[in-house]
Design a protein around this motif. Structure first.
Motif, PDB file in Angstrom:
ATOM      1  N   PHE A  95       0.823  -1.202   0.000  1.00 33.24           N
ATOM      2  CA  PHE A  95       0.000   0.000   0.000  1.00 33.24           C
ATOM      3  C   PHE A  95       0.860   1.257   0.000  1.00 33.24           C
ATOM      4  O   PHE A  95       2.032   1.248   0.366  1.00 33.24           O
ATOM      5  N   THR A 104       0.616   5.561   0.886  1.00 32.02           N
ATOM      6  CA  THR A 104      -0.142   6.621   1.540  1.00 32.02           C
ATOM      7  C   THR A 104       0.398   7.989   1.131  1.00 32.02           C
ATOM      8  O   THR A 104       1.528   8.117   0.667  1.00 32.02           O
ATOM      9  N   SER A 148       1.246  10.337   3.110  1.00 37.55           N
ATOM     10  CA  SER A 148       2.378  10.679   3.977  1.00 37.55           C
ATOM     11  C   SER A 148       3.676  10.098   3.439  1.00 37.55           C
ATOM     12  O   SER A 148       4.754  10.706   3.562  1.00 37.55           O
ATOM     13  N   ALA A 191      -5.854   0.235   2.382  1.00 39.15           N
ATOM     14  CA  ALA A 191      -4.914   1.175   2.983  1.00 39.15           C
ATOM     15  C   ALA A 191      -4.323   2.166   1.973  1.00 39.15           C
ATOM     16  O   ALA A 191      -3.812   3.214   2.360  1.00 39.15           O
ATOM     17  N   THR A 192      -4.345   1.841   0.680  1.00 39.45           N
ATOM     18  CA  THR A 192      -3.762   2.731  -0.324  1.00 39.45           C
ATOM     19  C   THR A 192      -4.630   3.957  -0.529  1.00 39.45           C
ATOM     20  O   THR A 192      -5.844   3.858  -0.681  1.00 39.45           O
ATOM     21  N   ASP A 193      -3.978   5.130  -0.538  1.00 39.08           N
ATOM     22  CA  ASP A 193      -4.685   6.400  -0.737  1.00 39.08           C
ATOM     23  C   ASP A 193      -4.794   6.729  -2.221  1.00 39.08           C
ATOM     24  O   ASP A 193      -3.787   6.731  -2.934  1.00 39.08           O
ATOM     25  N   ALA A 218      -2.573   9.646  -3.199  1.00 38.51           N
ATOM     26  CA  ALA A 218      -1.164   9.281  -3.361  1.00 38.51           C
ATOM     27  C   ALA A 218      -0.910   8.700  -4.746  1.00 38.51           C
ATOM     28  O   ALA A 218       0.091   9.018  -5.402  1.00 38.51           O
ATOM     29  N   SER A 257       4.848   4.347   3.121  1.00 42.20           N
ATOM     30  CA  SER A 257       4.089   5.188   4.033  1.00 42.20           C
ATOM     31  C   SER A 257       5.053   6.018   4.862  1.00 42.20           C
ATOM     32  O   SER A 257       6.224   5.655   5.035  1.00 42.20           O
TER      33      SER A 257
END
Length: 267
Positions: A149, A151, A153, A188-190, A193, A240
């Protein structure tokens, strides 16, 4: 070698080893080394003997230990070369070429060089994984990013570097190309992003949508260089902020120069 005990081994057989095996009164299993693997096994055996010999060399009244070691190695190299090739003599003080670059534009170098392996543990004695990835990105010609994943951040930590290496000139060329493979596993992957990465030139982003069946769980950064000194980072860290900034992650680095077979399997 030291006393043999019951158990598993992977030792190159020698006359002394056969004698030691006979002395144990245990049954031994030997396996023929294939022609494909023989050069590497022989080179390893020679390297072990060379290392032991170099450690035994001592300083003299007229020269330091390092000077004696270099003199011995250069003498050995000369004996192996027919005819002798003076250009292969190692200079004193010993140095390693780390980069070639335009005048005044020395690149940021990875703390861990491009020949030896390393285990990043986020401990005090280990360089920061984020710093090493930043330095690797600065000098690569291609990078594959494979993570479960991604993110915002995490992307934020490296976005400036990724923008710099993928930026195109007037002819549409960039320093490096990027490929990213991730998943929707656990959600969980944005999306933001992914959009930030997909907007970069020369950056290909792919997402595995079948999180329940595929369950891609690998985490790897594979850096390729035109110089032949690529490197690979494989471990537990996803893309992340927490993973890149000192999370309790373990990541192994291996190199194209030092561990070419491993890099070949990864790439």
């Amino acid at each position: 070698m030291d006393e043999l005990y019951q158990g598993l081994y992977d030792l190159l057989a020698t006359e002394d080893l056969h004698q030691q095996v006979d002395d144990t009164l245990l049954e031994a299993t030997f396996e023929k080394i294939s022609e494909a693997n023989l050069p590497e096994r022989l080179a390893t055996a020679v390297a072990e003997h060379l290392l032991a010999r170099l450690k035994d060399i001592k300083a003299t009244k007229t020269s330091k230990k390092a000077e004696e070691q270099l003199a011995w190695v250069n003498q050995l190299l000369a004996s192996l070369q027919q005819p002798p090739m003076p250009g292969n003599i190692i200079q004193f003080e010993p140095q390693a070429l780390r980069s070639l670059h335009p005048k005044g534009l020395k690149p940021e170098l990875p703390t861990i060089g491009l020949a030896q392996p390393w285990l990043f543990t986020a401990g005090k004695d280990s360089p920061a994984l984020l710093h090493e990835l930043q330095a690797e990105l600065n000098s690569c010609n291609h990078v594959d990013i494979l993570v479960s994943f991604i993110t915002v951040s995490g992307v934020r930590k490296l976005l400036d570097r990724l923008k710099a290496i993928t930026a195109t000139d007037g002819q549409g060329r960039s320093q490096a190309s990027v490929r990213v493979l991730t998943t929707t596993y656990t959600g969980a992957t944005d999306q933001k992003a992914l959009n930030q990465l997909a907007e970069l030139p020369n950056c290909e982003v792919r997402v595995s949508l079948d999180g329940r069946r595929t369950r891609l769980h690998a985490k790897a950064w594979l850096f390729e260089r035109d110089t032949g000194f690529g490197s690979a980072y494989v471990g537990s860290a996803n893309f992340s902020g927490a993973a890149l900034m000192g999370g309790l992650e373990w990541t192994v680095k291996f190199t194209q120069h030092g561990q070419p077979d491993l890099v070949g399997r990864a790439i």
